[in-house]
Write a protein that holds these residues in place. Structure first.
Motif, PDB file in Angstrom:
ATOM      1  N   THR A   5      42.174  39.805  37.714  1.00 30.88           N
ATOM      2  CA  THR A   5      42.196  40.982  36.853  1.00 30.88           C
ATOM      3  C   THR A   5      41.243  40.772  35.685  1.00 30.88           C
ATOM      4  O   THR A   5      41.227  39.716  35.069  1.00 30.88           O
ATOM      5  N   ASN A 104      36.528  45.242  44.571  1.00 33.75           N
ATOM      6  CA  ASN A 104      36.552  44.443  43.349  1.00 33.75           C
ATOM      7  C   ASN A 104      37.016  45.264  42.153  1.00 33.75           C
ATOM      8  O   ASN A 104      37.722  44.755  41.278  1.00 33.75           O
ATOM      9  N   THR A 107      40.677  45.378  42.351  1.00 35.10           N
ATOM     10  CA  THR A 107      41.216  44.051  42.055  1.00 35.10           C
ATOM     11  C   THR A 107      41.131  43.729  40.571  1.00 35.10           C
ATOM     12  O   THR A 107      42.060  43.156  39.993  1.00 35.10           O
ATOM     13  N   LEU A 112      47.957  41.240  40.106  1.00 33.03           N
ATOM     14  CA  LEU A 112      48.309  40.728  41.423  1.00 33.03           C
ATOM     15  C   LEU A 112      49.774  41.013  41.746  1.00 33.03           C
ATOM     16  O   LEU A 112      50.113  41.355  42.882  1.00 33.03           O
ATOM     17  N   MET A 115      50.074  44.489  43.100  1.00 35.88           N
ATOM     18  CA  MET A 115      49.585  44.611  44.475  1.00 35.88           C
ATOM     19  C   MET A 115      50.573  43.998  45.465  1.00 35.88           C
ATOM     20  O   MET A 115      50.797  44.538  46.551  1.00 35.88           O
ATOM     21  N   ILE A 143      44.434  35.426  48.528  1.00 39.10           N
ATOM     22  CA  ILE A 143      43.693  35.872  47.346  1.00 39.10           C
ATOM     23  C   ILE A 143      43.410  34.689  46.426  1.00 39.10           C
ATOM     24  O   ILE A 143      42.336  34.584  45.831  1.00 39.10           O
TER      25      ILE A 143
END
Length: 198
Positions: A5, A104, A107, A112, A115, A143
């Protein structure tokens, strides 16, 4: 856990993870319907425009995240230059860069944990076969280790360059694989020490 992030806060950070991931899936799917360079270039410019509100630091961070892609871009460019298929090569490169840049962007502006929560909800129907938490953990580990492997490769190449004037080429693969296996073993030990994934 490594987070990708962006530290630069943007308005995209406040959007829920589910809709962002759904829009990313739809956008990426639509790229494969575009066959010529012009509409793909327009899609790439659209993704670039979406980065602009984040400012220069945000854009530079996004460019750094694209760095592992340039080797693939170079290989595709050289291949299509050799075969003379400039149009299809340009379309392929634009599609690849645009899809990765869009991913990206999501992301960089999504935690995270958010997600993983979406991933767990999507995997809920598989609960009788495998717990969604375990699938989410596997997703998180992927990841985590992709950028880690990039860092390891870079360190191995630097160490090679300090000792030899020749290019390392394929010689970095074995040390990189061994380092990845060592990282995986250490992570497994850490998970076992914490009781594993419930």
């Amino acid at each position: 856990m490594l987070t990708l992030t962006s530290p630069v806060e943007t308005r995209y950070h406040r959007l829920p993870a589910g809709p962002k991931l759904a829009m990313l899936a739809g956008f990426t799917f639509s790229l494969f319907w575009l066959k010529t360079p012009l509409p793909l270039a327009c899609a790439a410019l659209t993704v670039l425009a979406l980065h602009l509100p984040g400012g220069p630091r945000f854009i530079l961070h996004a460019l750094r995240m694209l760095r592992p892609l340039w080797l693939f871009v170079l290989v595709v460019f050289i291949w299509h230059l050799w075969t003379g298929e400039y149009r299809s090569g340009t379309a392929l490169i634009l599609r690849m860069v645009t899809a990765v840049a869009a991913a990206n962007l999501v992301t960089m502006t999504t935690r995270l944990s958010d997600m993983l929560a979406v991933f767990e909800r999507l995997c809920a129907p598989l609960a009788p076969l495998i717990p969604p938490q375990r699938l989410a953990l596997a997703f998180a580990m992927v990841i985590r280790f992709i950028p880690r492997l990039g860092e390891v490769l870079e360190r191995i190449r630097d160490a090679w360059a300090a000792r030899s004037p020749r290019r390392p080429g394929w010689r970095v693969l074995l040390p990189a694989i061994l380092a990845a296996l060592d990282d995986a073993d250490q992570s497994a030990e850490a998970l076992r020490a914490r009781g594993g994934a419930e």
